[in-house]
Motif scaffolding. Structure first.
Motif, PDB file in Angstrom:
ATOM      1  N   ARG A 105      12.755  36.216 -13.529  1.00 61.41           N
ATOM      2  CA  ARG A 105      13.575  36.687 -12.423  1.00 61.41           C
ATOM      3  C   ARG A 105      15.051  36.556 -12.835  1.00 61.41           C
ATOM      4  N   PRO A 106      15.949  37.210 -12.120  1.00 58.06           N
ATOM      5  CA  PRO A 106      17.372  37.162 -12.492  1.00 58.06           C
ATOM      6  C   PRO A 106      17.922  35.742 -12.530  1.00 58.06           C
ATOM      7  N   SER A 107      18.984  35.564 -13.289  1.00 57.67           N
ATOM      8  CA  SER A 107      19.597  34.241 -13.482  1.00 57.67           C
ATOM      9  C   SER A 107      20.243  33.725 -12.196  1.00 57.67           C
ATOM     10  N   PRO A 108      20.190  32.411 -11.963  1.00 54.76           N
ATOM     11  CA  PRO A 108      20.960  31.808 -10.873  1.00 54.76           C
ATOM     12  C   PRO A 108      22.391  31.564 -11.340  1.00 54.76           C
ATOM     13  N   LYS A 109      23.231  31.089 -10.430  1.00 56.83           N
ATOM     14  CA  LYS A 109      24.601  30.721 -10.768  1.00 56.83           C
ATOM     15  C   LYS A 109      24.750  29.218 -10.608  1.00 56.83           C
ATOM     16  N   LEU A 110      25.267  28.576 -11.659  1.00 60.73           N
ATOM     17  CA  LEU A 110      25.496  27.142 -11.618  1.00 60.73           C
ATOM     18  C   LEU A 110      26.961  26.860 -11.305  1.00 60.73           C
ATOM     19  N   SER A 111      27.211  25.892 -10.431  1.00 58.80           N
ATOM     20  CA  SER A 111      28.579  25.471 -10.126  1.00 58.80           C
ATOM     21  C   SER A 111      28.619  23.947 -10.069  1.00 58.80           C
ATOM     22  N   VAL A 112      29.784  23.375 -10.345  1.00 59.47           N
ATOM     23  CA  VAL A 112      29.981  21.929 -10.280  1.00 59.47           C
ATOM     24  C   VAL A 112      31.234  21.643  -9.466  1.00 59.47           C
ATOM     25  N   SER A 113      31.265  20.465  -8.829  1.00 61.74           N
ATOM     26  CA  SER A 113      32.414  20.119  -7.987  1.00 61.74           C
ATOM     27  C   SER A 113      33.646  19.829  -8.833  1.00 61.74           C
ATOM     28  N   ARG A 114      33.464  19.315 -10.055  1.00 62.70           N
ATOM     29  CA  ARG A 114      34.573  19.131 -10.991  1.00 62.70           C
ATOM     30  C   ARG A 114      34.003  18.958 -12.396  1.00 62.70           C
ATOM     31  N   HIS A 115      34.853  19.123 -13.377  1.00 59.37           N
ATOM     32  CA  HIS A 115      34.393  19.144 -14.762  1.00 59.37           C
ATOM     33  C   HIS A 115      34.649  17.846 -15.506  1.00 59.37           C
ATOM     34  N   PHE A 116      35.466  16.946 -14.956  1.00 61.86           N
ATOM     35  CA  PHE A 116      35.768  15.676 -15.597  1.00 61.86           C
ATOM     36  C   PHE A 116      35.314  14.552 -14.687  1.00 61.86           C
ATOM     37  N   ILE A 117      34.579  13.578 -15.238  1.00 64.02           N
ATOM     38  CA  ILE A 117      33.984  12.544 -14.404  1.00 64.02           C
ATOM     39  C   ILE A 117      33.964  11.208 -15.128  1.00 64.02           C
ATOM     40  N   PRO A 118      34.500  10.126 -14.506  1.00 64.89           N
ATOM     41  CA  PRO A 118      34.353   8.784 -15.074  1.00 64.89           C
ATOM     42  C   PRO A 118      32.878   8.374 -15.071  1.00 64.89           C
ATOM     43  N   LEU A 119      32.539   7.461 -15.936  1.00 71.30           N
ATOM     44  CA  LEU A 119      31.151   7.040 -16.101  1.00 71.30           C
ATOM     45  C   LEU A 119      30.556   6.509 -14.795  1.00 71.30           C
ATOM     46  N   ASP A 120      31.367   5.830 -13.982  1.00 73.45           N
ATOM     47  CA  ASP A 120      30.861   5.205 -12.756  1.00 73.45           C
ATOM     48  C   ASP A 120      31.064   6.081 -11.522  1.00 73.45           C
ATOM     49  N   ASP A 121      31.403   7.362 -11.712  1.00 73.15           N
ATOM     50  CA  ASP A 121      31.608   8.279 -10.586  1.00 73.15           C
ATOM     51  C   ASP A 121      30.496   9.327 -10.590  1.00 73.15           C
ATOM     52  N   SER A 122      30.584  10.294  -9.691  1.00 74.77           N
ATOM     53  CA  SER A 122      29.545  11.325  -9.613  1.00 74.77           C
ATOM     54  C   SER A 122      30.158  12.683  -9.299  1.00 74.77           C
ATOM     55  N   ILE A 123      29.423  13.727  -9.604  1.00 72.77           N
ATOM     56  CA  ILE A 123      29.800  15.097  -9.268  1.00 72.77           C
ATOM     57  C   ILE A 123      28.621  15.778  -8.575  1.00 72.77           C
ATOM     58  N   GLU A 124      28.909  16.840  -7.857  1.00 70.73           N
ATOM     59  CA  GLU A 124      27.858  17.631  -7.227  1.00 70.73           C
ATOM     60  C   GLU A 124      27.606  18.878  -8.079  1.00 70.73           C
ATOM     61  N   VAL A 125      26.340  19.112  -8.400  1.00 66.69           N
ATOM     62  CA  VAL A 125      25.955  20.305  -9.145  1.00 66.69           C
ATOM     63  C   VAL A 125      25.063  21.151  -8.248  1.00 66.69           C
ATOM     64  N   THR A 126      25.296  22.454  -8.250  1.00 65.51           N
ATOM     65  CA  THR A 126      24.560  23.363  -7.373  1.00 65.51           C
ATOM     66  C   THR A 126      24.050  24.551  -8.162  1.00 65.51           C
ATOM     67  N   CYS A 127      22.762  24.822  -8.013  1.00 63.00           N
ATOM     68  CA  CYS A 127      22.122  25.983  -8.626  1.00 63.00           C
ATOM     69  C   CYS A 127      21.846  26.989  -7.510  1.00 63.00           C
ATOM     70  N   SER A 128      22.454  28.186  -7.613  1.00 65.55           N
ATOM     71  CA  SER A 128      22.351  29.179  -6.541  1.00 65.55           C
ATOM     72  C   SER A 128      21.531  30.382  -7.004  1.00 65.55           C
ATOM     73  N   PRO A 129      20.225  30.437  -6.650  1.00 66.61           N
ATOM     74  CA  PRO A 129      19.384  31.574  -7.037  1.00 66.61           C
ATOM     75  C   PRO A 129      19.761  32.833  -6.256  1.00 66.61           C
ATOM     76  N   PRO A 130      19.521  34.018  -6.844  1.00 65.72           N
ATOM     77  CA  PRO A 130      19.812  35.274  -6.154  1.00 65.72           C
ATOM     78  C   PRO A 130      18.679  35.714  -5.227  1.00 65.72           C
ATOM     79  N   VAL A 131      17.711  34.845  -4.978  1.00 65.69           N
ATOM     80  CA  VAL A 131      16.601  35.147  -4.070  1.00 65.69           C
ATOM     81  C   VAL A 131      16.542  34.054  -3.012  1.00 65.69           C
ATOM     82  N   THR A 132      15.883  34.336  -1.908  1.00 65.27           N
ATOM     83  CA  THR A 132      15.848  33.386  -0.791  1.00 65.27           C
ATOM     84  C   THR A 132      14.663  32.425  -0.875  1.00 65.27           C
ATOM     85  N   SER A 133      13.538  32.877  -1.419  1.00 67.44           N
ATOM     86  CA  SER A 133      12.333  32.031  -1.459  1.00 67.44           C
ATOM     87  C   SER A 133      12.236  31.335  -2.815  1.00 67.44           C
TER      88      SER A 133
END
Length: 268
Positions: A123-151
Protein backbone atom coordinates in the motif's frame (compact mmCIF):
# COMPACT_ATOMS: atom_id res chain seq x y z
CA UNK A 1 24.10 -71.73 -8.98
CA UNK A 2 24.79 -71.37 -12.70
CA UNK A 3 26.21 -68.21 -14.22
CA UNK A 4 22.91 -67.57 -16.02
CA UNK A 5 20.95 -67.80 -12.75
CA UNK A 6 23.46 -65.53 -11.04
CA UNK A 7 23.15 -62.97 -13.86
CA UNK A 8 19.34 -63.03 -13.70
CA UNK A 9 19.39 -62.63 -9.89
CA UNK A 10 21.88 -59.74 -10.12
CA UNK A 11 19.76 -58.04 -12.80
CA UNK A 12 16.62 -58.34 -10.68
CA UNK A 13 18.39 -56.90 -7.63
CA UNK A 14 19.81 -53.99 -9.66
CA UNK A 15 16.37 -53.27 -11.14
CA UNK A 16 14.73 -53.33 -7.70
CA UNK A 17 17.42 -51.03 -6.30
CA UNK A 18 17.04 -48.65 -9.23
CA UNK A 19 13.29 -48.50 -8.71
CA UNK A 20 13.85 -47.76 -5.04
CA UNK A 21 16.25 -44.92 -5.83
CA UNK A 22 13.99 -43.45 -8.48
CA UNK A 23 11.09 -43.50 -6.03
CA UNK A 24 12.90 -41.32 -3.51
CA UNK A 25 11.06 -38.14 -2.64
CA UNK A 26 12.61 -34.93 -4.09
CA UNK A 27 13.30 -31.96 -1.81
CA UNK A 28 12.01 -28.44 -2.33
CA UNK A 29 14.45 -25.62 -1.59
CA UNK A 30 13.26 -22.01 -1.25
CA UNK A 31 15.41 -18.89 -1.41
CA UNK A 32 12.82 -17.05 0.72
CA UNK A 33 9.45 -17.91 2.24
CA UNK A 34 8.11 -14.36 1.69
CA UNK A 35 8.31 -12.12 -1.36
CA UNK A 36 6.59 -8.91 -2.44
CA UNK A 37 4.35 -8.47 -5.45
CA UNK A 38 6.53 -8.04 -8.55
CA UNK A 39 9.55 -9.92 -7.17
CA UNK A 40 11.06 -13.19 -8.47
CA UNK A 41 11.73 -16.23 -6.28
CA UNK A 42 14.45 -18.85 -6.82
CA UNK A 43 13.14 -22.36 -6.14
CA UNK A 44 15.23 -25.53 -6.19
CA UNK A 45 14.07 -29.13 -6.52
CA UNK A 46 16.72 -31.76 -5.75
CA UNK A 47 16.46 -35.23 -7.28
CA UNK A 48 18.14 -38.42 -5.98
CA UNK A 49 19.77 -39.37 -9.31
CA UNK A 50 22.00 -37.67 -11.86
CA UNK A 51 19.99 -37.34 -15.04
CA UNK A 52 19.56 -34.75 -17.74
CA UNK A 53 16.73 -36.09 -19.86
CA UNK A 54 13.89 -35.50 -17.45
CA UNK A 55 12.07 -32.45 -16.16
CA UNK A 56 11.14 -31.09 -12.76
CA UNK A 57 7.65 -29.72 -12.22
CA UNK A 58 6.20 -27.22 -9.76
CA UNK A 59 2.63 -27.53 -8.50
CA UNK A 60 0.42 -25.12 -6.62
CA UNK A 61 -1.71 -26.49 -3.75
CA UNK A 62 -3.45 -29.78 -4.60
CA UNK A 63 -3.43 -29.15 -8.35
CA UNK A 64 -2.35 -32.01 -10.62
CA UNK A 65 -1.22 -29.58 -13.31
CA UNK A 66 2.25 -28.01 -13.01
CA UNK A 67 2.50 -24.24 -13.33
CA UNK A 68 6.23 -24.36 -14.13
CA UNK A 69 8.61 -26.96 -15.60
CA UNK A 70 12.37 -26.98 -16.20
CA UNK A 71 14.82 -29.55 -17.54
CA UNK A 72 16.92 -31.18 -14.86
CA UNK A 73 20.60 -30.30 -14.49
CA UNK A 74 22.49 -33.09 -12.74
CA UNK A 75 20.95 -33.58 -9.30
CA UNK A 76 18.84 -30.44 -9.17
CA UNK A 77 16.38 -28.23 -11.00
CA UNK A 78 16.38 -24.45 -10.62
CA UNK A 79 13.19 -22.42 -11.10
CA UNK A 80 12.88 -18.64 -11.33
CA UNK A 81 9.21 -17.88 -10.72
CA UNK A 82 7.60 -14.46 -10.48
CA UNK A 83 4.94 -13.48 -7.98
CA UNK A 84 2.20 -13.67 -10.65
CA UNK A 85 3.19 -17.27 -11.47
CA UNK A 86 3.02 -18.22 -7.82
CA UNK A 87 -0.35 -16.57 -7.32
CA UNK A 88 -2.10 -17.88 -10.41
CA UNK A 89 -5.71 -16.71 -9.99
CA UNK A 90 -5.28 -15.95 -6.30
CA UNK A 91 -5.23 -12.32 -5.10
CA UNK A 92 -2.09 -10.51 -4.09
CA UNK A 93 -1.47 -11.03 -0.38
CA UNK A 94 -2.12 -14.77 -0.47
CA UNK A 95 -0.23 -17.64 1.16
CA UNK A 96 0.63 -20.23 -1.50
CA UNK A 97 1.49 -23.91 -1.03
CA UNK A 98 3.89 -25.37 -3.62
CA UNK A 99 5.56 -28.75 -4.18
CA UNK A 100 7.70 -30.38 -6.87
CA UNK A 101 8.29 -33.73 -8.56
CA UNK A 102 10.41 -34.98 -11.46
CA UNK A 103 9.47 -36.92 -14.58
CA UNK A 104 11.52 -38.92 -17.08
CA UNK A 105 9.73 -40.62 -19.96
CA UNK A 106 6.75 -42.41 -18.36
CA UNK A 107 8.18 -42.41 -14.85
CA UNK A 108 6.85 -39.83 -12.36
CA UNK A 109 8.36 -39.51 -8.90
CA UNK A 110 6.54 -38.89 -5.69
CA UNK A 111 5.92 -35.26 -4.78
CA UNK A 112 8.14 -33.38 -2.39
CA UNK A 113 6.81 -32.05 0.88
CA UNK A 114 4.81 -28.85 0.43
CA UNK A 115 6.16 -25.46 1.47
CA UNK A 116 4.30 -22.18 1.94
CA UNK A 117 5.20 -18.85 0.37
CA UNK A 118 3.58 -15.50 1.19
CA UNK A 119 3.26 -13.04 -1.69
CA UNK A 120 2.90 -9.69 0.09
CA UNK A 121 0.90 -6.87 -1.39
CA UNK A 122 1.81 -3.24 -0.77
CA UNK A 123 0.00 0.00 0.00
CA UNK A 124 1.17 3.62 -0.38
CA UNK A 125 3.81 4.98 2.00
CA UNK A 126 2.84 6.70 5.27
CA UNK A 127 4.35 10.00 6.40
CA UNK A 128 6.65 10.06 9.41
CA UNK A 129 6.96 13.17 11.59
CA UNK A 130 8.81 13.92 14.84
CA UNK A 131 8.25 16.64 17.44
CA UNK A 132 11.95 17.61 17.27
CA UNK A 133 15.18 16.30 15.83
CA UNK A 134 17.59 16.82 18.75
CA UNK A 135 17.04 15.05 22.06
CA UNK A 136 19.06 14.64 25.30
CA UNK A 137 19.48 11.05 26.45
CA UNK A 138 17.10 11.53 29.41
CA UNK A 139 14.38 13.34 27.40
CA UNK A 140 11.78 12.15 24.90
CA UNK A 141 10.24 13.05 21.55
CA UNK A 142 6.92 12.21 19.93
CA UNK A 143 7.02 10.23 16.68
CA UNK A 144 3.94 9.91 14.49
CA UNK A 145 3.30 7.62 11.54
CA UNK A 146 0.44 8.94 9.37
CA UNK A 147 -0.97 6.35 6.90
CA UNK A 148 -2.89 7.57 3.82
CA UNK A 149 -5.75 5.16 4.65
CA UNK A 150 -8.25 5.19 7.50
CA UNK A 151 -8.38 1.48 8.43
CA UNK A 152 -5.05 0.54 10.00
CA UNK A 153 -4.41 -2.33 12.40
CA UNK A 154 -0.99 -1.15 13.61
CA UNK A 155 2.11 0.85 12.74
CA UNK A 156 5.75 -0.22 12.94
CA UNK A 157 8.74 2.01 13.68
CA UNK A 158 12.25 1.30 12.44
CA UNK A 159 15.61 2.52 13.69
CA UNK A 160 18.38 2.42 11.08
CA UNK A 161 16.30 -0.08 9.09
CA UNK A 162 15.51 -2.46 11.98
CA UNK A 163 12.07 -2.72 13.51
CA UNK A 164 12.10 -1.85 17.21
CA UNK A 165 8.44 -1.20 18.05
CA UNK A 166 4.99 -1.83 16.61
CA UNK A 167 1.49 -0.99 17.84
CA UNK A 168 -0.12 2.44 17.79
CA UNK A 169 0.81 5.00 15.14
CA UNK A 170 1.97 7.66 17.60
CA UNK A 171 4.17 7.31 20.65
CA UNK A 172 6.83 8.97 22.77
CA UNK A 173 10.39 7.71 22.37
CA UNK A 174 13.08 8.42 24.93
CA UNK A 175 16.67 9.14 24.07
CA UNK A 176 17.55 6.00 26.05
CA UNK A 177 15.31 3.86 23.83
CA UNK A 178 16.80 5.34 20.65
CA UNK A 179 20.37 4.87 21.87
CA UNK A 180 20.07 1.38 23.38
CA UNK A 181 23.02 -0.91 22.51
CA UNK A 182 24.74 1.95 20.67
CA UNK A 183 27.67 4.17 21.56
CA UNK A 184 27.22 7.89 22.11
CA UNK A 185 30.33 10.01 21.68
CA UNK A 186 28.47 12.17 22.82
CA UNK A 187 26.23 12.57 19.72
CA UNK A 188 24.36 9.69 18.10
CA UNK A 189 22.51 10.09 14.77
CA UNK A 190 19.51 7.78 14.40
CA UNK A 191 17.60 7.21 11.16
CA UNK A 192 13.85 6.63 11.73
CA UNK A 193 11.13 5.35 9.39
CA UNK A 194 7.76 3.58 9.69
CA UNK A 195 5.26 1.29 7.96
CA UNK A 196 1.67 0.25 8.68
CA UNK A 197 -0.61 -2.76 8.28
CA UNK A 198 -4.01 -1.99 6.73
CA UNK A 199 -7.06 -3.82 8.05
CA UNK A 200 -7.44 -6.75 5.64
CA UNK A 201 -7.70 -10.54 5.56
CA UNK A 202 -4.73 -10.73 3.16
CA UNK A 203 -1.00 -10.27 3.65
CA UNK A 204 -0.73 -6.57 2.87
CA UNK A 205 1.79 -4.07 4.24
CA UNK A 206 2.76 -0.57 3.32
CA UNK A 207 5.88 0.72 1.70
CA UNK A 208 8.38 2.52 3.93
CA UNK A 209 7.76 6.11 4.95
CA UNK A 210 10.15 8.99 4.49
CA UNK A 211 13.34 8.76 6.56
CA UNK A 212 14.00 11.27 9.34
CA UNK A 213 17.26 11.83 11.21
CA UNK A 214 17.14 12.31 14.98
CA UNK A 215 20.22 13.15 17.06
CA UNK A 216 20.60 11.90 20.64
CA UNK A 217 22.99 13.79 22.93
CA UNK A 218 24.50 12.25 26.07
CA UNK A 219 25.13 15.32 28.25
CA UNK A 220 26.71 13.21 31.02
CA UNK A 221 29.77 12.75 28.79
CA UNK A 222 30.16 16.49 28.19
CA UNK A 223 32.65 18.11 30.58
CA UNK A 224 33.09 21.34 28.62
CA UNK A 225 31.14 23.16 25.94
CA UNK A 226 31.48 21.80 22.41
CA UNK A 227 30.26 22.47 18.90
CA UNK A 228 28.97 19.65 16.69
CA UNK A 229 28.10 19.58 13.00
CA UNK A 230 25.68 17.08 11.51
CA UNK A 231 25.24 16.36 7.81
CA UNK A 232 21.75 16.20 6.40
CA UNK A 233 19.17 18.12 4.42
CA UNK A 234 18.24 21.32 6.24
CA UNK A 235 14.62 21.07 5.07
CA UNK A 236 14.33 17.96 7.25
CA UNK A 237 15.31 19.80 10.43
CA UNK A 238 13.29 22.50 12.12
CA UNK A 239 16.32 24.71 12.89
CA UNK A 240 19.80 25.02 11.45
CA UNK A 241 21.24 25.29 15.01
CA UNK A 242 20.27 23.80 18.37
CA UNK A 243 21.83 24.13 21.84
CA UNK A 244 21.31 22.17 25.06
CA UNK A 245 22.88 22.72 28.48
CA UNK A 246 24.02 20.02 30.88
CA UNK A 247 23.79 20.02 34.66
CA UNK A 248 27.41 21.20 34.89
CA UNK A 249 26.67 24.24 32.74
CA UNK A 250 28.43 22.92 29.63
CA UNK A 251 26.69 23.56 26.32
CA UNK A 252 26.45 21.35 23.26
CA UNK A 253 25.60 23.25 20.09
CA UNK A 254 24.60 21.29 16.99
CA UNK A 255 24.59 22.88 13.53
CA UNK A 256 23.25 21.40 10.31
CA UNK A 257 25.49 21.33 7.24
CA UNK A 258 25.06 19.98 3.72
CA UNK A 259 28.66 18.74 3.74
CA UNK A 260 29.51 15.04 4.01
CA UNK A 261 30.89 14.30 7.48
CA UNK A 262 32.46 11.14 9.01
CA UNK A 263 29.68 9.02 10.52
CA UNK A 264 27.28 11.85 9.67
CA UNK A 265 28.59 14.15 12.41
CA UNK A 266 31.70 15.66 13.97
CA UNK A 267 32.19 17.35 17.36
CA UNK A 268 34.98 19.70 18.48
Amino acid sequence: MSLIQLFILSTCCWTAAARYIWSDVPKLLLEYVEITEGEVLDVGCTVPIDYGEGVCRLFRGDSDYPFATVRAQSYSCNFHVGSSQLLGHRPVGSKISIRCDYKIQDFISQSSDSSYIIVWGTRPSPKLSVSRHFIPLDDSIEVTCSPPVTSVSRCYFYKDGFQFWGESCSRNLTGQALAVYQKLDPLLPVNLSCTYDPVTTHYIRSQYSNHISVFVVDMSKVSSSMDCEVSGPQYQLENSSWTTTGTNGANVTVRVTNSTLPSGHICT
